[in-house]
Design a protein around this motif. Sequence first.
Motif, PDB file in Angstrom:
ATOM      1  N   ALA A 158       0.775  -1.084   0.040  1.00  0.00           N
ATOM      2  CA  ALA A 158       0.014   0.099   0.031  1.00  0.00           C
ATOM      3  C   ALA A 158       0.957   1.257  -0.042  1.00  0.00           C
ATOM      4  O   ALA A 158       1.805   1.382   0.886  1.00  0.00           O
ATOM      5  N   GLU A 159       0.437   2.134  -0.976  1.00  0.00           N
ATOM      6  CA  GLU A 159       1.496   3.375  -1.064  1.00  0.00           C
ATOM      7  C   GLU A 159       0.640   4.536  -1.397  1.00  0.00           C
ATOM      8  O   GLU A 159      -0.537   4.485  -2.185  1.00  0.00           O
ATOM      9  N   LEU A 160       1.036   5.745  -0.897  1.00  0.00           N
ATOM     10  CA  LEU A 160       0.564   7.129  -1.108  1.00  0.00           C
ATOM     11  C   LEU A 160       1.368   7.524  -2.633  1.00  0.00           C
ATOM     12  O   LEU A 160       2.405   7.388  -2.565  1.00  0.00           O
ATOM     13  N   VAL A 161       0.523   7.964  -3.429  1.00  0.00           N
ATOM     14  CA  VAL A 161       1.288   8.470  -4.861  1.00  0.00           C
ATOM     15  C   VAL A 161       1.085  10.068  -4.780  1.00  0.00           C
ATOM     16  O   VAL A 161       0.036  10.620  -4.369  1.00  0.00           O
ATOM     17  N   GLY A 170       2.186  15.569 -14.245  1.00  0.00           N
ATOM     18  CA  GLY A 170       1.887  14.137 -14.478  1.00  0.00           C
ATOM     19  C   GLY A 170       2.816  13.253 -14.092  1.00  0.00           C
ATOM     20  O   GLY A 170       2.227  12.037 -13.939  1.00  0.00           O
ATOM     21  N   ASP A 171       3.983  13.548 -13.682  1.00  0.00           N
ATOM     22  CA  ASP A 171       4.907  12.617 -13.137  1.00  0.00           C
ATOM     23  C   ASP A 171       4.198  12.059 -11.721  1.00  0.00           C
ATOM     24  O   ASP A 171       3.640  12.959 -11.092  1.00  0.00           O
ATOM     25  N   ILE A 172       4.639  10.770 -11.448  1.00  0.00           N
ATOM     26  CA  ILE A 172       3.905  10.193 -10.170  1.00  0.00           C
ATOM     27  C   ILE A 172       5.084   9.942  -9.551  1.00  0.00           C
ATOM     28  O   ILE A 172       6.190   9.363  -9.876  1.00  0.00           O
ATOM     29  N   ILE A 173       4.801  10.003  -8.111  1.00  0.00           N
ATOM     30  CA  ILE A 173       6.144   9.564  -7.219  1.00  0.00           C
ATOM     31  C   ILE A 173       5.351   8.508  -6.093  1.00  0.00           C
ATOM     32  O   ILE A 173       4.411   8.964  -5.427  1.00  0.00           O
ATOM     33  N   LEU A 174       5.988   7.085  -6.273  1.00  0.00           N
ATOM     34  CA  LEU A 174       5.167   6.163  -5.182  1.00  0.00           C
ATOM     35  C   LEU A 174       6.197   6.443  -3.731  1.00  0.00           C
ATOM     36  O   LEU A 174       7.446   6.230  -4.120  1.00  0.00           O
ATOM     37  N   THR A 175       5.708   6.668  -2.638  1.00  0.00           N
ATOM     38  CA  THR A 175       6.242   7.324  -1.468  1.00  0.00           C
ATOM     39  C   THR A 175       6.789   6.029  -0.564  1.00  0.00           C
ATOM     40  O   THR A 175       7.198   6.487   0.450  1.00  0.00           O
ATOM     41  N   GLY A 176       6.427   4.710  -0.989  1.00  0.00           N
ATOM     42  CA  GLY A 176       6.867   3.770  -0.147  1.00  0.00           C
ATOM     43  C   GLY A 176       5.737   3.048   0.797  1.00  0.00           C
ATOM     44  O   GLY A 176       4.560   3.667   0.570  1.00  0.00           O
ATOM     45  N   THR A 177       5.873   1.978   1.389  1.00  0.00           N
ATOM     46  CA  THR A 177       5.006   1.226   1.810  1.00  0.00           C
ATOM     47  C   THR A 177       5.307   0.818   3.448  1.00  0.00           C
ATOM     48  O   THR A 177       6.481   0.956   3.904  1.00  0.00           O
ATOM     49  N   PRO A 178       4.387   0.936   4.429  1.00  0.00           N
ATOM     50  CA  PRO A 178       4.410   0.770   5.739  1.00  0.00           C
ATOM     51  C   PRO A 178       4.439  -0.897   6.056  1.00  0.00           C
ATOM     52  O   PRO A 178       4.579  -1.528   4.930  1.00  0.00           O
ATOM     53  N   GLU A 179       4.657  -1.016   7.227  1.00  0.00           N
ATOM     54  CA  GLU A 179       4.919  -2.644   7.663  1.00  0.00           C
ATOM     55  C   GLU A 179       3.719  -3.318   7.403  1.00  0.00           C
ATOM     56  O   GLU A 179       2.630  -2.910   7.370  1.00  0.00           O
ATOM     57  N   GLY A 180       4.031  -4.594   7.465  1.00  0.00           N
ATOM     58  CA  GLY A 180       3.072  -5.557   7.267  1.00  0.00           C
ATOM     59  C   GLY A 180       3.194  -6.397   6.073  1.00  0.00           C
ATOM     60  O   GLY A 180       2.210  -7.001   5.707  1.00  0.00           O
ATOM     61  N   VAL A 181       3.954  -6.200   5.003  1.00  0.00           N
ATOM     62  CA  VAL A 181       3.935  -6.766   3.941  1.00  0.00           C
ATOM     63  C   VAL A 181       4.564  -8.377   4.198  1.00  0.00           C
ATOM     64  O   VAL A 181       5.033  -8.681   5.319  1.00  0.00           O
TER      65      VAL A 181
END
Length: 298
Positions: free
Chosen positions: A141-144, A251-262
């Motif tokens: 799960a990530e914020l873009v 229009g460029d997108i940046i995926l900001t990383g995921t939290p714990e739980g993967v």
Amino acid sequence: MKLVTFQTNGGQRLGLVTEKGVLDIAAAAQAFPGSAVPLNVMDVIAQGAPAQSALLALADKALTAGEQSLFLAEEGLDYAPCVTEPKKMICVGLNYRKHAEETNAPIPSYPILFNKFHNTLTGHGKDVPLPKVSQEVDYEAELVIVIGKEAKYVSKENALDYVFGYCNVNDLSARDLQLRTPQWMLGKICDSFSPLGPYLVTADEVGNPNELSIRCIVNGEVRQSSNTSDMIFRCDEIVSYISQHLTLVPGDIILTGTPEGVVLGYPPEKRVYLQPGDVVTIEIEKLGSITNRMVAEA
């Protein structure tokens, strides 16, 4: 403002979410001649505030006139990615403190950057093929961050002024491919590995991007539950840092990383990676949720 892009027999169309449903912008522009509005999401992003004002004015006309035929039910839409043609897809790895800790990785001193490509994009409700070459596909799960203005050498203090809005993504990762070499890219670039959407929400509606709850739900079970406040590098730092090294454009997108739980964070004997039939939902506060079903690759 919440924007969506959906598919019809005639191609992709832009929609604006209202209390009456999703306004079909192309149909509304025809119904109210003289309404000069952008007809696709990339033009909205590029044109910025004037485009948003024009869309809101058109929506007001449609709502006032009571033209219900111009409004579509969200559940009936065939969703496309909410940003359809990003020129760049930049990702930040190991950007949540607890995620770094669960994978026994050192806390990075600088943002760890890698990239994904256009082939990874898909929309809400679409099936995601699990590649034949991997047995270890994981959810993230990530914020873009969606860039709204050309940005080069911007300061941290001004960085969020260059952001158009935000959305959800599932940064799917084939761990066996990702960890095959020190370069992670191979495990990130399989087809449909970036479900994006359903909404592109403008920055004014989101407020502080580093105070949002974020969750991943697999087959009804919450696997990730955190807050963007756990980011090691916050959204303003990320935009500023990347802009020191290359020019970001609308229009460029940046995926900001995921939290714990993967899955990768579990002990090896407890890791159960995604299987055909699994249903994954990514949910971020103020951004709605995106759901996709995993299927075997044909």
